[in-house]
Design a protein around this motif. Structure first.
Motif, short mmCIF file in Angstrom:
data_model
loop_
_atom_site.label_atom_id
_atom_site.label_comp_id
_atom_site.label_asym_id
_atom_site.label_seq_id
_atom_site.Cartn_x
_atom_site.Cartn_y
_atom_site.Cartn_z
N TYR B 33 12.97 8.75 -35.68
CA TYR B 33 14.29 8.81 -35.05
C TYR B 33 14.85 10.23 -35.12
O TYR B 33 14.53 10.99 -36.03
N TYR B 35 18.87 11.54 -35.29
CA TYR B 35 20.30 11.23 -35.37
C TYR B 35 21.08 12.54 -35.32
O TYR B 35 20.60 13.57 -35.79
N ILE B 45 22.77 7.70 -33.28
CA ILE B 45 21.36 7.72 -32.91
C ILE B 45 21.20 8.40 -31.56
O ILE B 45 22.03 8.26 -30.67
N ASN B 50 8.31 4.73 -31.34
CA ASN B 50 7.45 3.84 -32.10
C ASN B 50 6.01 4.07 -31.65
O ASN B 50 5.69 3.89 -30.48
N ILE B 56 14.07 4.12 -27.83
CA ILE B 56 15.52 4.23 -27.75
C ILE B 56 15.86 5.61 -27.19
O ILE B 56 15.36 6.62 -27.65
N PHE B 90 19.54 15.00 -37.91
CA PHE B 90 18.70 14.37 -38.94
C PHE B 90 17.54 13.65 -38.28
O PHE B 90 17.72 12.85 -37.36
N SER B 94 10.98 4.89 -40.23
CA SER B 94 10.98 3.57 -40.86
C SER B 94 9.65 2.90 -40.53
O SER B 94 8.92 3.33 -39.64
N LEU B 102 15.69 3.01 -43.22
CA LEU B 102 15.41 4.34 -42.70
C LEU B 102 15.28 5.33 -43.86
O LEU B 102 16.02 5.23 -44.84
N PHE B 104 15.48 9.44 -44.40
CA PHE B 104 15.96 10.62 -43.69
C PHE B 104 15.37 11.91 -44.23
O PHE B 104 15.06 12.03 -45.43
#
Lengths: 112, 113
Positions: B33, B35, B45, B50, B56, B90, B94, B102, B104
């Motif tokens: 991810y 962020y 987010i 994945n 996303i 960030f 996961s 999560l 970070f």
């Protein structure tokens, strides 16, 4: 449109007492809830979590409570220590998605 | 042995420039991810991948382009930087399974002047 809210931006607690941090959410489809702790200039660190099938999860000095009917989550730290001083974020996840949504954080200060 | 590492930690650049932030995780996670934490400290987010596939994309301007060469890396490239892009970014990862937290990185503070 904030789906996860932490209404107290800051909290001060005396060392040895209980710290209670609160979080409210709006979406009843959220089913996994987390608390993170963040020190300055570092990333958030995972602290404790709870799934929606439970109402309490405990790990040492940290306990998370979930009230699904009120859509409310809280983190209890007891006894509070000066090293607990940090910003605490609550977060939620709707299972079946990968989208973790965070609150705005509460800055906890534990006074020695 | 940092689990999620991102570089650089600080990035100061002028408006209009193009810059990249790199992220690597050694946790064996399938999902990564980006962020953004803005001036109000709100963690929002931006993207998630994945197994190298975008899953996303939160209506981020298309000046922001994530790239995942493999599932251990997710880089963020930003074109034509604007003042409003100043923030802390960030990276996180996961396992991508139910009830997995999560993890970070330590963030990249981007300042656009």
């Amino acid at each position: 449109d904030q789906q996860v809210k932490q209404n107290s931006p800051s909290l001060s607690v005396q060392e040895g007492r209980i710290s209670i941090l609160n979080c409210d959410y709006t979406n009843s489809m959220f089913d996994y809830f987390l608390w993170y702790k963040k020190y300055p200039a570092e990333g958030p660190t995972f602290l404790i979590s709870i799934s929606s099938i439970k109402d309490k999860n405990e790990d040492g000095r940290f306990t998370v409570f979930l009230n699904k009917s009120a859509k409310h989550l809280s983190l209890h730290i007891v006894p509070s220590q000066p090293g607990d001083s940090a910003v605490y974020f609550c977060a939620t996840l709707h299972s079946g998605t990968y989208k973790y949504i965070f609150g705005t954080g509460t800055r906890l200060k534990v006074l020695a | 042995d940092t689990a999620v590492s991102q570089t650089p930690k600080y990035l100061v650049t002028q408006m209009g420039n193009d810059k990249s932030i790199k992220c690597e995780q050694n946790l064996g996670h399938d999902t990564m991810y980006w962020y953004k934490q803005d001036s109000k400290k709100f963690l929002k987010i931006m993207f998630s991948y994945n197994n190298k596939e975008l899953i996303i994309n939160e209506t981020v301007p298309n000046r922001f382009s994530p790239k995942s060469p493999d599932k251990a890396h997710l880089n963020l490239h930003i074109n034509s930087l604007e003042l409003g892009d100043s923030a802390v970014y960030f990276c996180a990862s996961s396992q991508g399974t139910a009830n997995s937290p999560l993890h970070f990185g330590n963030g990249t503070r981007l300042t656009v002047t």
